[in-house]
Design a protein around this motif. Structure first.
Motif, PDB file in Angstrom:
ATOM      1  N   GLY A   1       0.903  -1.189   0.109  1.00  7.48           N
ATOM      2  CA  GLY A   1       0.059   0.025  -0.196  1.00  7.48           C
ATOM      3  C   GLY A   1       0.733   1.142   0.049  1.00  7.48           C
ATOM      4  N   ILE A   2       1.980   1.475   0.784  1.00 14.02           N
ATOM      5  CA  ILE A   2       2.726   2.444   0.976  1.00 14.02           C
ATOM      6  C   ILE A   2       3.503   2.538  -0.578  1.00 14.02           C
ATOM      7  CG2 ILE A   2       4.901   3.359   1.727  1.00 14.02           C
ATOM      8  CD1 ILE A   2       3.897   2.083   4.668  1.00 14.02           C
ATOM      9  N   ILE A   3       4.188   1.690  -0.985  1.00 13.40           N
ATOM     10  CA  ILE A   3       4.673   1.855  -2.446  1.00 13.40           C
ATOM     11  C   ILE A   3       3.802   2.087  -3.315  1.00 13.40           C
ATOM     12  CG2 ILE A   3       5.898   0.402  -4.192  1.00 13.40           C
ATOM     13  CD1 ILE A   3       7.703   0.972  -1.550  1.00 13.40           C
ATOM     14  N   HIS A   4       2.682   1.673  -3.466  1.00 13.52           N
ATOM     15  CA  HIS A   4       1.700   1.995  -4.522  1.00 13.52           C
ATOM     16  C   HIS A   4       1.202   3.323  -4.183  1.00 13.52           C
ATOM     17  CE1 HIS A   4       1.434  -1.942  -5.948  1.00 13.52           C
ATOM     18  NE2 HIS A   4       0.733  -1.731  -7.000  1.00 13.52           N
ATOM     19  N   GLY A   5       1.341   3.880  -2.957  1.00 10.80           N
ATOM     20  CA  GLY A   5       0.804   5.319  -2.716  1.00 10.80           C
ATOM     21  C   GLY A   5       1.916   6.475  -3.099  1.00 10.80           C
ATOM     22  N   ILE A   6       3.064   5.996  -3.033  1.00 13.46           N
ATOM     23  CA  ILE A   6       4.490   7.022  -3.192  1.00 13.46           C
ATOM     24  C   ILE A   6       5.130   6.712  -4.475  1.00 13.46           C
ATOM     25  CG2 ILE A   6       6.710   7.544  -2.136  1.00 13.46           C
ATOM     26  CD1 ILE A   6       5.639   6.633   0.464  1.00 13.46           C
ATOM     27  N   PHE A   7       5.159   5.509  -4.991  1.00 19.06           N
ATOM     28  CA  PHE A   7       5.619   5.157  -6.102  1.00 19.06           C
ATOM     29  C   PHE A   7       4.562   4.216  -7.299  1.00 19.06           C
ATOM     30  CE2 PHE A   7       9.082   5.128  -2.927  1.00 19.06           C
ATOM     31  CZ  PHE A   7       9.827   6.389  -3.471  1.00 19.06           C
ATOM     32  N   LEU A   8       3.495   4.573  -7.397  1.00 19.12           N
ATOM     33  CA  LEU A   8       2.659   4.026  -8.408  1.00 19.12           C
ATOM     34  C   LEU A   8       3.204   3.632  -9.716  1.00 19.12           C
ATOM     35  CD1 LEU A   8      -0.045   2.613  -8.777  1.00 19.12           C
ATOM     36  CD2 LEU A   8      -0.916   5.056  -9.468  1.00 19.12           C
ATOM     37  N   ARG A   9       3.878   4.471 -10.327  1.00 17.84           N
ATOM     38  CA  ARG A   9       4.377   4.328 -11.738  1.00 17.84           C
ATOM     39  C   ARG A   9       5.653   3.211 -11.598  1.00 17.84           C
ATOM     40  NH1 ARG A   9       8.407   5.846 -14.776  1.00 17.84           N
ATOM     41  NH2 ARG A   9       8.226   5.870 -16.769  1.00 17.84           N
ATOM     42  N   GLN A  10       6.230   3.274 -10.751  1.00 14.70           N
ATOM     43  CA  GLN A  10       7.275   2.255 -10.488  1.00 14.70           C
ATOM     44  C   GLN A  10       6.975   0.945 -10.078  1.00 14.70           C
ATOM     45  OE1 GLN A  10       7.433   5.337  -9.605  1.00 14.70           O
ATOM     46  NE2 GLN A  10       9.715   6.285  -9.858  1.00 14.70           N
ATOM     47  N   ALA A  11       5.994   0.754  -9.080  1.00 13.97           N
ATOM     48  CA  ALA A  11       5.280  -0.374  -8.815  1.00 13.97           C
ATOM     49  C   ALA A  11       4.511  -1.074  -9.733  1.00 13.97           C
ATOM     50  CB  ALA A  11       4.374  -0.056  -7.449  1.00 13.97           C
ATOM     51  N   GLU A  12       4.138  -0.562 -10.889  1.00 15.72           N
ATOM     52  CA  GLU A  12       3.451  -0.934 -11.819  1.00 15.72           C
ATOM     53  C   GLU A  12       4.280  -1.384 -13.225  1.00 15.72           C
ATOM     54  OE1 GLU A  12       0.132  -1.734 -11.701  1.00 15.72           O
ATOM     55  OE2 GLU A  12       0.035  -0.902  -9.824  1.00 15.72           O
ATOM     56  N   GLY A  13       5.589  -1.170 -12.869  1.00 15.04           N
ATOM     57  CA  GLY A  13       6.425  -1.687 -13.975  1.00 15.04           C
ATOM     58  C   GLY A  13       7.233  -0.613 -14.868  1.00 15.04           C
ATOM     59  N   SER A  14       6.715   0.768 -14.555  1.00 11.04           N
ATOM     60  CA  SER A  14       7.220   1.792 -15.135  1.00 11.04           C
ATOM     61  C   SER A  14       6.962   1.679 -16.724  1.00 11.04           C
ATOM     62  CB  SER A  14       8.743   2.023 -15.149  1.00 11.04           C
ATOM     63  OG  SER A  14       9.045   2.210 -13.899  1.00 11.04           O
ATOM     64  N   LEU A  15       5.810   1.279 -16.979  1.00  7.33           N
ATOM     65  CA  LEU A  15       5.263   1.046 -18.442  1.00  7.33           C
ATOM     66  C   LEU A  15       4.877   2.264 -19.066  1.00  7.33           C
ATOM     67  CD1 LEU A  15       2.544  -1.831 -17.704  1.00  7.33           C
ATOM     68  CD2 LEU A  15       4.789  -2.040 -18.348  1.00  7.33           C
ATOM     69  N   LEU A  16       5.142   2.125 -20.383  1.00  8.16           N
ATOM     70  CA  LEU A  16       5.007   3.204 -21.385  1.00  8.16           C
ATOM     71  C   LEU A  16       3.825   2.784 -22.096  1.00  8.16           C
ATOM     72  CD1 LEU A  16       8.571   3.740 -22.553  1.00  8.16           C
ATOM     73  CD2 LEU A  16       7.230   5.045 -20.856  1.00  8.16           C
TER      74      LEU A  16
END
Length: 190
Positions: free
Chosen positions: A29-44
């Motif tokens: 939860g903390i990671i998704h709250g702070i680093f959502l883009r990175q937690a989701e794989g930095s997708l383009l």
């Protein structure tokens, strides 16, 4: 005997609940709250569809694209489920063969280019997935890409500068160019 085993079992269940469920859920939860883009794989994405990750290289071999580092993954290049380096020593014939093949491919793609080939264009990274090249490697390929795409070199150079990432925290590592982002920008996809 049961009186001494019962606290152990209760403690095991409590720790399993705390560190097997609560702690991972809290961290996620903390990671998704702070680093959502990175937690989701930095997708383009393009039109809502994932077209790559800025953290994983892709195999570009056409002359109109900047080429990334060699990938030692199998059964195909940049296979994220098979991340590894070649681990070949500098004297290994297989490494020398791969380097010679890449030098030939680079020279065949741009016979007019007489500059020294940067080492990161002919060697693989430790993971085999590196999405970056050095600014020198981008400069080496710049004229070929501009000529193939019939673009002014200054326009391509501006894109290279735009997708050049500086040192981490301003002090760690060296500047790098994200090949996937750069090639997508050349295609007008980002």
């Amino acid at each position: 005997m049961i009186s001494s085993i019962r606290p152990t079992i209760v403690f095991l269940i409590l720790l399993t609940f705390l560190f097997g469920i609560v702690y991972p859920a809290l961290c996620t939860g903390i990671i998704h709250g702070i680093f959502l883009r990175q937690a989701e794989g930095s997708l383009l994405e393009k039109n809502g569809k994932a077209i790559g990750s800025s953290l994983i290289g892709q195999n570009f071999s056409e002359s109109k694209y900047f080429w990334g580092r060699l990938s030692a993954t199998s059964p195909y290049p940049y296979n994220a489920s098979s991340s590894n380096g070649s681990n070949f020593s500098a004297a290994n014939p297989d490494l020398l063969k791969a380097v010679k093949e890449r030098i030939k491919a680079l020279k065949d793609a741009d016979p007019e280019n007489k500059a020294l080939i940067p080492v990161d264009l002919v060697t693989s990274s430790g993971s085999g997935l590196d999405p970056h090249i050095s600014p020198a490697s981008a400069e080496y390929q710049l004229k070929r890409v501009a000529r193939t795409r019939n673009l002014p070199e200054k326009n391509v150079r501006a894109l290279v500068a735009k997708y050049t990432e500086g040192r981490q925290f301003g002090i760690f590592g060296e500047p790098t160019v994200n090949v996937l982002k750069l090639n997508l920008a050349l295609d007008g996809n980002i």
